[in-house]
Design a protein around this motif. Structure first.
Motif, PDB file in Angstrom:
ATOM      1  N   VAL A  21      20.064  53.932  -5.213  1.00  0.00           N
ATOM      2  CA  VAL A  21      20.887  54.401  -6.103  1.00  0.00           C
ATOM      3  C   VAL A  21      21.940  53.099  -6.074  1.00  0.00           C
ATOM      4  N   PRO A  23      25.368  50.955  -6.609  1.00  0.00           N
ATOM      5  CA  PRO A  23      25.867  50.970  -6.716  1.00  0.00           C
ATOM      6  C   PRO A  23      27.141  50.533  -7.655  1.00  0.00           C
ATOM      7  N   TRP A  28      31.925  46.557  -5.310  1.00  0.00           N
ATOM      8  CA  TRP A  28      31.599  45.275  -4.581  1.00  0.00           C
ATOM      9  C   TRP A  28      32.535  43.907  -4.679  1.00  0.00           C
TER      10      TRP A  28
ATOM     11  N   GLU B  20      27.816  38.044  -0.786  1.00  0.00           N
ATOM     12  CA  GLU B  20      27.603  39.212  -2.022  1.00  0.00           C
ATOM     13  C   GLU B  20      25.318  39.548  -2.252  1.00  0.00           C
ATOM     14  N   TYR B  23      25.377  41.703   0.410  1.00  0.00           N
ATOM     15  CA  TYR B  23      25.594  43.372  -0.268  1.00  0.00           C
ATOM     16  C   TYR B  23      24.481  43.380  -1.280  1.00  0.00           C
ATOM     17  N   ARG B  24      23.655  42.381  -1.761  1.00  0.00           N
ATOM     18  CA  ARG B  24      23.549  42.876  -3.176  1.00  0.00           C
ATOM     19  C   ARG B  24      21.790  43.689  -2.593  1.00  0.00           C
ATOM     20  N   ALA B  27      23.250  47.018  -0.465  1.00  0.00           N
ATOM     21  CA  ALA B  27      23.782  48.036  -1.001  1.00  0.00           C
ATOM     22  C   ALA B  27      22.971  49.304  -1.976  1.00  0.00           C
ATOM     23  N   PRO B  28      21.685  49.096  -2.545  1.00  0.00           N
ATOM     24  CA  PRO B  28      21.552  50.343  -3.234  1.00  0.00           C
ATOM     25  C   PRO B  28      20.729  51.009  -2.231  1.00  0.00           C
TER      26      PRO B  28
END
Lengths: 421, 178
Positions: A21, A23, A28, B20, B23-24, B27-28
Motif C-alpha cells: 500500500v 503510504p 516521508w 528517500e 524509503y520509496r 515503504a509500500p
C-alpha cells in the motif's frame, strides 16, 4: 495444528505475500524532518498553513496601511486646510462630477455656519473646519462634503458607513504650542465618531498547557506579545507578534552498551621449535567487551521558543472607563529556537535503543484562541487590560507520532497595557 | 538508480536522496505490514514513520549478513510490537480453546476475499490476537519466539492464536452470510 488450519494460514500468507500500500506523502516529509533535526515537517511543507499565514499577513498589512492612511489624513491636506482649500485642491477622483463639486464647495465657504468662536479666533491659526459645529440647516450639505472627501481620499473604496472620516466633528486642541491637533472623541456611539481607533498593546501571558494523557504532566509557559488592533465601533480586529517561551520536563529512556574494556581474542596459535623446546605463540585481536544496561532514565529540561502571529476578531463594549470584550481567532506558531539536551554517555558506550519520555514539540502549529476580558482606562490613551485566554491546538503541540489524535490545550491570563491613538 | 550497497553507503553519510530512494523502495511493502499490525491507517502511519526513523538511525548496525529487506522488515515488525507494548500493559492469559475446524466454505471465502478485505478483518481483531496472528500465521514465528518477543508464555501465544482464528472465522461467517 490441523491440516485445514495450515491451509487457511497458507491462503492468508499468500494473500499478504506481495501486499503493498502506498503510504501518504506526509509520512516521508515527517521522516525527513525528523532526520534533519526538525520534528514536524518544514514550515512551508503544508500549503494550508502557508496560505493561512499569508492571509493573516495580508490582512495585517491591509489594516496597517489603512491605519497609516487614516493617521496621515490631516497632514495629507495642507496645514491650513479648509473647505475652501479642499474645494480648490485637485481632486484625487477625477470622476467626480463638476457640478457636485461646485455645490459642495460653495456651501462650505459660508462663514456663518461656524459657531465655535474660540477656534475661529486663533490669530495665526489656519482657517479650518476642525472643531466646528454645523448648524442644522447646513448639516446635510456638510455631511455630503465629508462623505465626498472620504470617497476622494479612499482609493480602495474601503470607506463605508463604518469607516467615515468625520473631520468636521473633531474638536481642536487649544494648545497653541502644540499646534493644531484634532482631538478624537471617545464617544463611540456618536454618529460623528465612526472613525476606527488604532490600539497598540504590550502584554504578558503566563499560562499552563494541558495534555489529555496521564503520562504527560501539564507544563507552564509564558508569552510576551505586541499587538495592534483596529476598533470599528463595537467591533475590533487584532493581530501582532508574540514570543512564547515553553519548557518541558523531558527525559530519555534508553538501553545502552556499557564499555567494560577489551579482551584478547586468540585467533591463531603457532608453535616454534627452540632450544628450550616447543614454544607456542598466540596471535590475538583485541575485542571490546560491553555490558548491556537496560531501562536507564535521564531527565532533561527541554526549552522551546515560538514566534506567534494571531488574528482575532472581537466585540468590545465601553462603559465609562471600563470596557469589556470577547474575541477569538486563529494563531500561527513557528518554532524559532529549541534546546533539548542530549544523553551524555562515556566515549565508548553505545546506545542500543532510546526513547524520549516526553514527546518533542512540533515546529509549527495552529491554535484556535478564545479570550474575554476587561480594559480599564487609566488615562485618555492608556488602558490596563486583563484577559483569560483559552487556546486549543488544532493539531497537537507535540509530535503526532507520540500523541495520537489528542489535542493539547492551554489556559493563560493575558495582562498588560493598551495604548489607543 | 543505486545498488543496495551504494544506497546503504550513501544513507550512512546522511545523503537525503539515498534515504528517500530507500524509503520509496520499501515503504509500500512496509506500510502493508504496518497496516496488518495496527488497527487503522493512522496508527500504521505512525509505526511506519517510527520504523523508518529507526532504520535510518541504526542502519550502521546492519551487518550485511542477511537481506536488507529482511532487516528492514524485522525492524518494522519490532516497531509495531513496541507500539503495542506501550499500549497493552498485559496480555490476558487464556486457556487454549478448542478451535472450530474451518470448513471448505470458509477456505473459499478467504480465497475470494481481497487482501484489503482480509486486512479489514485482521485490523478488527483485539491487539493481542492480532499481534500473535500476524507473527505466527503471516511472519512464521514459532510460539516460543512469539513468547520471547511479546514477553508472554508459549501457551498464551497458542491460546491467543486460537482465539484469533476463532474470531476471524466468526467474522468470515458473517461476511459469508451477507
Amino acid at each position: 495444528m490441523n491440516r485445514d488450519s495450515k491451509h487457511i494460514d497458507e491462503i492468508f500468507r499468500k494473500k499478504f505475500e506481495s501486499f503493498e500500500v502506498q503510504p501518504p506523502e506526509h509520512v516521508w516529509n515527517n521522516i525527513q524532518a525528523s532526520l534533519s533535526g526538525n520534528t514536524s515537517g518544514t514550515l512551508f511543507s503544508n500549503p494550508v498553513s502557508l496560505a493561512t499565514l499569508a492571509a493573516i499577513i495580508l490582512i495585517a498589512l491591509f489594516l496597517g496601511l489603512n491605519v497609516f492612511k487614516q493617521s496621515d489624513l490631516p497632514s495629507t491636506q495642507p496645514s491650513g486646510f479648509s473647505p475652501k482649500d479642499a474645494s480648490s485642491s485637485p481632486k484625487t477622483n477625477p470622476a467626480q462630477p463638476a457640478a457636485e463639486e461646485t455645490s459642495v464647495s460653495g456651501s462650505v465657504r459660508e462663514p456663518d455656519i461656524i459657531k465655535n468662536d474660540a477656534v475661529q479666533s486663533f490669530p495665526e491659526g489656519p482657517s479650518t473646519t476642525f472643531g466646528k459645529h454645523f448648524d442644522d440647516e447646513n448639516a446635510t450639505e456638510k455631511q455630503t462634503l465629508a462623505k465626498k472627501t472620504i470617497l476622494d481620499i479612499d482609493p480602495i473604496g474601503f470607506a463605508g458607513p463604518l469607516y467615515s472620516f468625520e473631520m468636521r466633528s473633531l474638536p481642536v486642541s487649544a494648545d497653541r504650542n502644540a499646534g493644531l491637533k484634532p482631538v478624537i472623541s471617545s464617544h463611540k456611539n456618536s454618529t460623528y465618531d465612526m472613525k476606527p481607533e488604532l490600539l497598540l498593546g504590550l502584554r504578558v501571558t503566563p499560562g499552563v498547557m494541558f495534555f489529555p494523557d496521564d503520562n504527560i504532566q501539564k507544563e507552564a509557559n509564558y508569552r510576551v506579545d505586541l499587538s495592534t488592533g483596529l476598533q470599528f465601533r463595537d467591533f475590533f480586529v487584532e493581530t501582532g507578534l508574540g514570543i512564547n517561551f515553553s519548557k518541558d520536563n523531558g527525559g530519555y529512556d534508553y538501553d545502552y552498551k556499557k564499555y567494560l574494556g577489551t579482551y584478547d581474542d586468540v585467533y591463531q596459535v603457532t608453535f616454534d621449535s627452540t632450544e628450550n623446546g616447543i614454544i607456542p605463540t598466540y596471535h590475538t585481536n583485541p575485542v571490546d567487551v560491553y555490558d548491556s544496561v537496560k531501562e536507564t532514565y535521564v531527565p532533561t529540561k527541554n526549552h522551546y521558543t515560538y514566534l506567534e502571529i494571531p488574528l482575532y476578531l472581537g466585540f468590545r463594549k465601553q462603559v465609562n472607563r471600563l470596557s469589556y470584550f470577547v474575541k477569538g481567532g486563529p494563531a500561527f506558531a513557528l518554532l524559532i529556537h529549541k534546546n533539548i539536551p542530549d544523553v551524555n554517555l562515556a566515549a565508548n558506550d553505545e546506545i542500543i535503543d532510546i526513547k524520549k519520555s516526553q514527546p518533542l514539540r512540533v515546529n509549527t502549529n495552529w491554535q484556535i484562541v478564545l479570550g474575554a476580558g476587561i480594559d480599564y482606562r487609566i488615562h485618555r490613551n492608556l488602558s490596563l487590560s486583563v484577559e483569560p485566554v483559552f487556546r486549543y491546538y488544532v493539531r497537537s503541540a507535540y509530535e503526532r507520532r507520540y500523541i495520537k489524535s489528542r489535542h493539547t490545550y492551554d489556559i493563560g491570563l493575558r495582562a498588560g497595557v493598551l495604548y489607543n491613538f | 538508480m543505486y545498488s543496495e550497497e551504494e544506497i546503504i553507503k550513501r544513507c550512512l553519510n546522511n545523503d537525503s536522496h539515498a534515504q528517500e530512494a530507500l524509503y520509496r523502495q520499501y515503504a509500500p511493502k512496509m506500510f502493508g505490514i504496518c497496516l496488518r499490525f495496527t488497527r487503522n491507517k493512522m496508527e500504521a502511519e505512525d509505526v511506519l514513520q517510527d520504523g523508518f526513523i529507526k532504520i535510518f538511525t541504526y542502519l550502521k548496525d546492519f551487518k550485511n549478513e542477511g537481506s536488507l529487506e529482511g532487516w528492514i522488515r524485522r525492524t518494522m515488525i519490532n516497531t509495531a510490537i513496541n507500539f503495542y507494548k506501550k499500549k497493552v500493559k498485559r496480555y490476558n492469559e487464556l486457556n487454549i480453546d478448542k478451535t472450530e475446524l474451518p470448513d471448505s466454505d470458509e477456505e473459499n471465502i478467504i480465497d475470494k476475499l481481497s487482501a484489503e478485505e482480509l486486512l479489514a478483518t485482521i485490523q478488527e481483531l483485539p491487539d493481542g490476537y492480532r499481534m500473535v496472528f500476524n507473527l505466527s500465521v503471516i511472519e512464521g514465528f514459532t510460539h516460543k519466539e512469539i513468547g520471547d518477543i511479546l514477553h508472554i508464555s508459549e501457551n498464551t501465544s497458542k491460546s491467543q492464536l486460537s482465539r484469533a482464528r476463532s474470531t476471524l472465522q466468526n467474522k468470515l461467517k458473517k461476511i459469508k452470510n451477507q
